[in-house]
Design a protein around this motif. Structure first.
Motif, mmCIF file in Angstrom:
data_model
loop_
_atom_site.group_PDB
_atom_site.id
_atom_site.type_symbol
_atom_site.label_atom_id
_atom_site.label_comp_id
_atom_site.label_asym_id
_atom_site.label_seq_id
_atom_site.Cartn_x
_atom_site.Cartn_y
_atom_site.Cartn_z
ATOM 1 N N SER A 121 32.835 -28.821 4.534
ATOM 2 C CA SER A 121 33.659 -28.867 5.749
ATOM 3 C C SER A 121 33.500 -30.240 6.399
ATOM 4 O O SER A 121 32.513 -30.929 6.137
ATOM 5 C CB SER A 121 33.162 -27.840 6.759
ATOM 6 N N PRO A 122 34.420 -30.601 7.288
ATOM 7 C CA PRO A 122 34.230 -31.858 8.023
ATOM 8 C C PRO A 122 32.936 -31.778 8.841
ATOM 9 O O PRO A 122 32.653 -30.745 9.445
ATOM 10 C CB PRO A 122 35.435 -31.913 8.985
ATOM 11 N N SER B 238 29.759 -31.743 7.852
ATOM 12 C CA SER B 238 28.562 -31.085 7.290
ATOM 13 C C SER B 238 27.515 -32.088 6.834
ATOM 14 O O SER B 238 26.347 -31.734 6.649
ATOM 15 C CB SER B 238 28.935 -30.232 6.071
ATOM 16 N N GLY B 239 27.973 -33.337 6.576
ATOM 17 C CA GLY B 239 26.996 -34.374 6.210
ATOM 18 C C GLY B 239 27.249 -35.079 4.888
ATOM 19 O O GLY B 239 26.317 -35.630 4.309
ATOM 20 N N THR C 77 28.967 -37.943 4.201
ATOM 21 C CA THR C 77 28.717 -39.391 4.282
ATOM 22 C C THR C 77 27.229 -39.652 4.514
ATOM 23 O O THR C 77 26.646 -40.551 3.895
ATOM 24 C CB THR C 77 29.567 -40.026 5.395
ATOM 25 N N ASP D 108 34.452 -43.991 6.537
ATOM 26 C CA ASP D 108 33.336 -43.635 5.654
ATOM 27 C C ASP D 108 33.114 -44.722 4.600
ATOM 28 O O ASP D 108 31.972 -45.100 4.323
ATOM 29 C CB ASP D 108 33.600 -42.285 4.972
ATOM 30 N N GLU E 144 33.495 -38.557 -2.328
ATOM 31 C CA GLU E 144 33.459 -37.755 -1.095
ATOM 32 C C GLU E 144 34.843 -37.179 -0.909
ATOM 33 O O GLU E 144 35.794 -37.890 -0.564
ATOM 34 C CB GLU E 144 33.050 -38.585 0.131
ATOM 35 N N ASN F 280 22.358 -28.318 4.354
ATOM 36 C CA ASN F 280 21.966 -29.486 5.161
ATOM 37 C C ASN F 280 21.714 -29.080 6.621
ATOM 38 O O ASN F 280 22.066 -27.989 7.045
ATOM 39 C CB ASN F 280 23.090 -30.539 5.082
ATOM 40 N N LYS F 281 21.131 -30.000 7.349
ATOM 41 C CA LYS F 281 20.808 -29.842 8.778
ATOM 42 C C LYS F 281 19.770 -28.735 8.981
ATOM 43 O O LYS F 281 19.864 -27.951 9.922
ATOM 44 C CB LYS F 281 22.066 -29.578 9.620
ATOM 45 N N ASP G 213 17.032 -29.149 10.055
ATOM 46 C CA ASP G 213 16.341 -29.433 11.325
ATOM 47 C C ASP G 213 16.890 -28.569 12.456
ATOM 48 O O ASP G 213 16.282 -28.457 13.521
ATOM 49 C CB ASP G 213 16.455 -30.931 11.666
ATOM 50 N N SER H 211 17.634 -32.142 5.026
ATOM 51 C CA SER H 211 18.099 -32.667 6.310
ATOM 52 C C SER H 211 18.346 -34.154 6.126
ATOM 53 O O SER H 211 17.413 -34.912 5.845
ATOM 54 C CB SER H 211 17.059 -32.467 7.419
ATOM 55 N N CYS H 212 19.606 -34.533 6.277
ATOM 56 C CA CYS H 212 19.919 -35.966 6.169
ATOM 57 C C CYS H 212 19.398 -36.715 7.383
ATOM 58 O O CYS H 212 19.279 -37.930 7.358
ATOM 59 C CB CYS H 212 21.431 -36.170 6.031
ATOM 60 N N LYS H 213 19.086 -35.987 8.457
ATOM 61 C CA LYS H 213 18.575 -36.648 9.651
ATOM 62 C C LYS H 213 17.095 -36.982 9.494
ATOM 63 O O LYS H 213 16.690 -38.120 9.697
ATOM 64 C CB LYS H 213 18.787 -35.754 10.878
HETATM 65 N N1 LIG Z 1 20.896 -32.897 13.112
HETATM 66 C C1 LIG Z 1 21.451 -33.312 11.985
HETATM 67 N N2 LIG Z 1 22.593 -34.002 12.022
HETATM 68 C C2 LIG Z 1 23.135 -34.412 10.834
HETATM 69 C C3 LIG Z 1 22.524 -34.138 9.584
HETATM 70 N N3 LIG Z 1 23.324 -34.650 8.607
HETATM 71 C C4 LIG Z 1 24.365 -35.225 9.217
HETATM 72 N N4 LIG Z 1 24.267 -35.089 10.571
HETATM 73 C C5 LIG Z 1 25.203 -35.563 11.590
HETATM 74 O O1 LIG Z 1 26.405 -34.801 11.465
HETATM 75 C C6 LIG Z 1 27.532 -35.608 11.806
HETATM 76 C C7 LIG Z 1 28.555 -35.587 10.665
HETATM 77 O O2 LIG Z 1 27.982 -36.174 9.505
HETATM 78 P P1 LIG Z 1 28.843 -36.874 8.381
HETATM 79 O O3 LIG Z 1 27.880 -37.357 7.365
HETATM 80 O O4 LIG Z 1 29.791 -37.849 8.968
HETATM 81 O O5 LIG Z 1 29.682 -35.617 7.821
HETATM 82 P P2 LIG Z 1 30.960 -35.583 6.841
HETATM 83 O O6 LIG Z 1 32.148 -35.421 7.728
HETATM 84 O O7 LIG Z 1 30.742 -34.372 5.986
HETATM 85 O O8 LIG Z 1 30.960 -36.862 6.063
HETATM 86 C C8 LIG Z 1 26.975 -37.012 12.069
HETATM 87 O O9 LIG Z 1 26.841 -37.156 13.470
HETATM 88 C C9 LIG Z 1 25.632 -37.006 11.376
HETATM 89 O O10 LIG Z 1 24.708 -37.897 11.966
HETATM 90 C C10 LIG Z 1 21.296 -33.406 9.593
HETATM 91 O O11 LIG Z 1 20.687 -33.101 8.552
HETATM 92 N N5 LIG Z 1 20.822 -33.010 10.822
#
Ligand SMILES: Nc1nc2c(ncn2[C@@H]2O[C@H](COP(=O)(O)OP(=O)(O)O)[C@@H](O)[C@H]2O)c(=O)[nH]1
Ligand SMILES: [Mg+2]
Length: 224
Positions: A41-42, A44-45, A47, A75, A120, A167-168, A170, A199-201
């Motif tokens: 989904s948009p 989700s992480g 990028t 991206d 992506e 993902n996420k 955290d 967790s990408c964070k």
């Molecule tokens: N808390 C948290 N935020 C994350 C994580 N991974 C991505 N984000 C945040 O989620 C938002 C969307 O991430 P992005 O990578 O752009 O998602 P995409 O639309 O799937 O490419 C950004 O603000 C990221 O910093 C994670 O593991 N934990």
């Protein structure tokens, strides 16, 4: 009023796409370049994961990225800023990539120079599941804030993927997300899928993803 002719285009488009996708796979097999289709989904992480992957591979694999977006280049700019060759495909309203669009992407890059190309895909859990991109591996991300019930709502996506990254993580302590229930629902749809929690964070679990990636590329190249 004349008769109305109804043409079922979807089936033809899908049948044609299957042929083009098989061609993409074969072409990249010869080039020894593994193509990985990343879907979610948009937000989700996707990028964020690609940026973590650039860091995690630390040059051990030659990585290229194809970004698909309905109408932006943000991206691809983030990826290119890390020194990774990135192609942006603007789908102009389409909600998914098909194998012909991917062909345009790989035509624009010297594929022989890469061990791994990550696509992506456009952010959604519906259309990208229906269109074979020609990738050798399909990977999806589900993030904790989206909820553990998504396998019920988007079963096809969970069924076609080789790997699910949750993902996420955290956010787990702030949420009622039930990881065991999610795993059960996903495995009921697709018993051969691998599930990794990341967790990408914080970077938690990213090492496991990098190890999976390296092992898959090695197997693809016939090194293992
Ligand atoms: N808390 C948290 N935020 C994350 C994580 N991974 C991505 N984000 C945040 O989620 C938002 C969307 O991430 P992005 O990578 O752009 O998602 P995409 O639309 O799937 O490419 C950004 O603000 C990221 O910093 C994670 O593991 N934990
Ligand atoms: Mg993105």
């Amino acid at each position: 009023m004349g008769d109305i002719r109804l043409i079922e285009v979807k089936e033809e488009i899908l049948a044609d796409n299957i042929k083009v996708a098989a061609g993409v796979r074969e072409r990249l097999q010869k080039a020894k370049t593994m193509l990985l289709n990343l879907m979610s989904s948009p937000g989700s992480g996707k990028t964020s994961l690609i940026l973590r992957t650039v860091e995690g591979l630390k040059g051990s694999l030659r990585l290229g990225v194809i970004e698909a977006d309905i109408d932006s280049t943000v991206d691809a700019e983030k990826v290119a800023a890390r020194g990774i060759p990135a192609i942006q495909l603007r789908t102009g309203g389409f909600c998914h990539l098909d194998a012909t669009m991917v062909t345009q992407g790989i035509d624009a890059m010297a594929v022989n120079e890469f061990d791994l190309v990550i696509i992506e895909n456009v952010g959604n859990l519906v259309c990208p599941a229906e269109f074979d991109t020609g990738a050798h591996k399909n990977v999806m991300i589900l993030s904790v804030p989206e909820g553990d019930d998504k396998p019920f709502k988007y079963p096809l996506m969970f069924s076609i993927c080789d790997l699910l990254l949750v993902n996420k993580i955290d956010y787990l302590s702030l949420s009622d997300f039930d990881m065991a229930a999610l795993r059960g629902r996903v495995l009921a749809l697709n018993p051969r899928i691998t599930i990794l929690e990341v967790s990408c964070k914080t970077g938690a679990g990213i090492e496991g993803w990098i190890d999976w990636l390296k092992a898959e590329v090695a197997a693809f190249k016939g090194l293992k």
